[in-house]
Design a protein around this motif. Structure first.
Motif, PDB file in Angstrom:
ATOM      1  N   UNK A   8       0.843  -1.191   0.000  1.00 61.15           N
ATOM      2  CA  UNK A   8       0.000   0.000   0.000  1.00 61.15           C
ATOM      3  C   UNK A   8       0.884   1.248   0.000  1.00 61.15           C
ATOM      4  N   UNK A   9       0.591   2.179  -0.913  1.00 64.47           N
ATOM      5  CA  UNK A   9       1.328   3.425  -1.010  1.00 64.47           C
ATOM      6  C   UNK A   9       0.411   4.562  -0.569  1.00 64.47           C
ATOM      7  N   UNK A  10       0.992   5.752  -0.430  1.00 67.68           N
ATOM      8  CA  UNK A  10       0.146   6.904  -0.163  1.00 67.68           C
ATOM      9  C   UNK A  10      -0.745   7.124  -1.378  1.00 67.68           C
ATOM     10  N   UNK A  11      -1.901   7.742  -1.154  1.00 63.02           N
ATOM     11  CA  UNK A  11      -2.855   7.931  -2.246  1.00 63.02           C
ATOM     12  C   UNK A  11      -2.241   8.744  -3.385  1.00 63.02           C
ATOM     13  N   UNK A  12      -1.511   9.800  -3.048  1.00 57.96           N
ATOM     14  CA  UNK A  12      -0.931  10.645  -4.085  1.00 57.96           C
ATOM     15  C   UNK A  12       0.139   9.892  -4.873  1.00 57.96           C
ATOM     16  N   UNK A  13       0.989   9.147  -4.181  1.00 62.26           N
ATOM     17  CA  UNK A  13       2.033   8.374  -4.850  1.00 62.26           C
ATOM     18  C   UNK A  13       1.418   7.324  -5.761  1.00 62.26           C
ATOM     19  N   UNK A  14       0.375   6.687  -5.280  1.00 61.06           N
ATOM     20  CA  UNK A  14      -0.261   5.647  -6.092  1.00 61.06           C
ATOM     21  C   UNK A  14      -0.932   6.248  -7.320  1.00 61.06           C
ATOM     22  N   UNK A  15      -1.563   7.394  -7.173  1.00 61.26           N
ATOM     23  CA  UNK A  15      -2.187   8.043  -8.319  1.00 61.26           C
ATOM     24  C   UNK A  15      -1.150   8.417  -9.379  1.00 61.26           C
ATOM     25  N   UNK A  16       0.019   8.829  -8.946  1.00 60.58           N
ATOM     26  CA  UNK A  16       1.086   9.144  -9.906  1.00 60.58           C
ATOM     27  C   UNK A  16       1.504   7.883 -10.662  1.00 60.58           C
ATOM     28  N   UNK A  17       1.601   6.778  -9.932  1.00 61.01           N
ATOM     29  CA  UNK A  17       1.912   5.491 -10.570  1.00 61.01           C
ATOM     30  C   UNK A  17       0.832   5.117 -11.579  1.00 61.01           C
ATOM     31  N   UNK A  86     -14.924   6.245   0.624  1.00 60.22           N
ATOM     32  CA  UNK A  86     -13.848   6.404   1.610  1.00 60.22           C
ATOM     33  C   UNK A  86     -12.836   5.265   1.606  1.00 60.22           C
ATOM     34  N   UNK A  87     -12.488   4.758   0.426  1.00 61.80           N
ATOM     35  CA  UNK A  87     -11.358   3.837   0.325  1.00 61.80           C
ATOM     36  C   UNK A  87     -10.438   4.356  -0.764  1.00 61.80           C
ATOM     37  N   UNK A  88      -9.191   3.952  -0.728  1.00 60.46           N
ATOM     38  CA  UNK A  88      -8.189   4.489  -1.656  1.00 60.46           C
ATOM     39  C   UNK A  88      -8.341   3.870  -3.040  1.00 60.46           C
ATOM     40  N   UNK A  89      -7.705   4.514  -4.011  1.00 61.75           N
ATOM     41  CA  UNK A  89      -7.721   3.989  -5.375  1.00 61.75           C
ATOM     42  C   UNK A  89      -7.026   2.636  -5.438  1.00 61.75           C
ATOM     43  N   UNK A  90      -5.963   2.479  -4.699  1.00 60.73           N
ATOM     44  CA  UNK A  90      -5.265   1.194  -4.720  1.00 60.73           C
ATOM     45  C   UNK A  90      -6.152   0.071  -4.180  1.00 60.73           C
ATOM     46  N   UNK A 248     -12.226   3.796 -15.264  1.00 59.28           N
ATOM     47  CA  UNK A 248     -12.534   4.343 -13.947  1.00 59.28           C
ATOM     48  C   UNK A 248     -11.301   4.946 -13.287  1.00 59.28           C
ATOM     49  N   UNK A 249     -10.157   4.332 -13.484  1.00 56.81           N
ATOM     50  CA  UNK A 249      -8.915   4.905 -12.955  1.00 56.81           C
ATOM     51  C   UNK A 249      -8.664   6.269 -13.585  1.00 56.81           C
ATOM     52  N   UNK A 250      -9.018   6.387 -14.860  1.00 57.98           N
ATOM     53  CA  UNK A 250      -8.867   7.646 -15.583  1.00 57.98           C
ATOM     54  C   UNK A 250      -9.681   8.753 -14.917  1.00 57.98           C
ATOM     55  N   UNK A 251     -10.900   8.425 -14.523  1.00 55.05           N
ATOM     56  CA  UNK A 251     -11.767   9.414 -13.879  1.00 55.05           C
ATOM     57  C   UNK A 251     -11.258   9.787 -12.494  1.00 55.05           C
ATOM     58  N   UNK A 252     -10.812   8.804 -11.744  1.00 60.79           N
ATOM     59  CA  UNK A 252     -10.394   9.059 -10.368  1.00 60.79           C
ATOM     60  C   UNK A 252      -9.025   9.725 -10.297  1.00 60.79           C
ATOM     61  N   UNK A 253      -8.106   9.293 -11.134  1.00 60.76           N
ATOM     62  CA  UNK A 253      -6.733   9.801 -11.081  1.00 60.76           C
ATOM     63  C   UNK A 253      -6.574  11.147 -11.774  1.00 60.76           C
ATOM     64  N   UNK A 254      -7.617  11.609 -12.464  1.00 64.09           N
ATOM     65  CA  UNK A 254      -7.539  12.935 -13.060  1.00 64.09           C
ATOM     66  C   UNK A 254      -7.150  12.961 -14.511  1.00 64.09           C
ATOM     67  N   UNK A 255      -7.189  11.803 -15.188  1.00 66.36           N
ATOM     68  CA  UNK A 255      -6.956  11.777 -16.630  1.00 66.36           C
ATOM     69  C   UNK A 255      -5.493  11.702 -17.009  1.00 66.36           C
ATOM     70  N   UNK A 256      -5.261  11.722 -18.321  1.00 60.42           N
ATOM     71  CA  UNK A 256      -3.912  11.693 -18.873  1.00 60.42           C
ATOM     72  C   UNK A 256      -3.845  12.737 -19.981  1.00 60.42           C
ATOM     73  N   UNK A 257      -2.642  12.957 -20.485  1.00 60.41           N
ATOM     74  CA  UNK A 257      -2.465  13.895 -21.598  1.00 60.41           C
ATOM     75  C   UNK A 257      -2.951  13.222 -22.864  1.00 60.41           C
ATOM     76  N   UNK A 258      -4.205  13.470 -23.209  1.00 58.17           N
ATOM     77  CA  UNK A 258      -4.852  12.763 -24.311  1.00 58.17           C
ATOM     78  C   UNK A 258      -4.155  13.007 -25.642  1.00 58.17           C
ATOM     79  N   UNK A 259      -3.887  14.270 -25.965  1.00 65.14           N
ATOM     80  CA  UNK A 259      -3.275  14.596 -27.259  1.00 65.14           C
ATOM     81  C   UNK A 259      -1.911  13.952 -27.392  1.00 65.14           C
TER      82      UNK A 259
END
Length: 266
Positions: A8-17, A86-90, A248-259
């Motif tokens: 288990x990682x911190x939520x922010x670190x995991x979202x970056x991954x 109230x649970x993490x993305x991981x 769903x990860x795309x929605x929760x993690x804030x997307x990616x650079x689509x272009x």
């Protein structure tokens, strides 16, 4: 498919991954088809047009259109348990992977059983497999915290379904809708009648039929039905699971650079 065997990682670190993982997935998803893919498509088209009985096409077409509509407009598929909060993305990813393992086994067992039963049962496998896929997607939505009591979330499931089983030519358009989902959905009315205007049902069933025909119709070959049925269903659920989880990860993690992802894929 996403794998989350690390501690288990911190939520922010995991979202970056996850964002890095999503960038790679989007590039693969939108990559132009190579020679092998184009050759396979030509072969599939010939098989669909000249070898597969018209009865098969008719059944698939009617089944996809009718059953998917009934699933989306009905409420029977909505899980009884509420969407998780109230649970993490991981933790969500780990639960989603467990759910996918379960449904891959269900689909493979169903495909083996109907594949061993000859033409009639093989035909019957198509609607049953759609039900399995839809039940999986409904439960997946709740794992990621999105309630399917909202018709807009059921519509999102259809876009996941389409993206998974669409032709390479349609993926860019479908992915763009998913990528910008949060921006668009806020302007839609809460009444579910709006869903009728958002889906081209004829295109929907045609893309799905063409995507699965080649694998699933091999199930009709005498002596191979059980093995091919299990293999096809397992693979189709695995593909749906990968696309669904990443959407769903795309929605929760804030997307990616689509272009950037699309241009690199080309």
């Amino acid at each position: 498919m996403p794998t989350n065997n690390s501690p288990i990682q911190t939520e922010q670190t995991y979202k970056e991954h996850v964002r890095v993982d999503l960038e790679r997935w989007v590039r693969r998803l939108l990559k132009r088809p190579g020679l092998l893919e184009r050759t396979s498509k030509v072969l599939q088209t010939k098989v669909n047009d000249k070898i597969i009985p018209k009865k098969v096409h008719t059944v698939i077409t009617a089944t996809v259109k009718g059953l998917v509509k009934s699933v989306v407009f009905g409420l029977d598929f909505i899980p009884k348990s509420p969407a998780l909060e109230r649970i993490s993305l991981q933790e969500r990813d780990q639960l989603a992977e467990m759910l996918l393992v379960k449904y891959r086994k269900i689909a493979a067992a169903e495909g083996a059983g109907t594949g061993a039963g000859g033409f009639t049962l093989a035909i019957a496998d198509f609607p049953v497999l759609i039900v399995i896929k839809m039940k999986f997607l409904f439960e997946l939505a709740h794992i990621y915290g999105f309630s399917t009591a909202d018709y807009r979330e059921r519509l999102f499931l259809l876009y996941i379904f389409q993206l998974t089983f669409s032709s390479q030519e349609k993926r860019f358009e479908l992915f763009k809708v998913i990528q910008n989902w949060e921006e668009n959905v806020g302007s839609w009315p809460v009444e579910d009648g709006h869903i009728q205007q958002q889906i081209d049902w004829e295109q929907f069933q045609r893309e799905y039929r063409d995507a699965i025909d080649f694998r699933k119709t091999l199930q009709l070959i005498p002596g191979l039905g059980a093995v091919v049925g299990a293999w096809a269903n397992y693979g189709l659920l695995d593909e749906l699971g990968t696309v669904g989880m990443n959407c769903y990860r795309l929605r929760i993690a804030g997307g990616v650079n689509f272009a950037k992802s699309h241009s690199e894929g080309n």
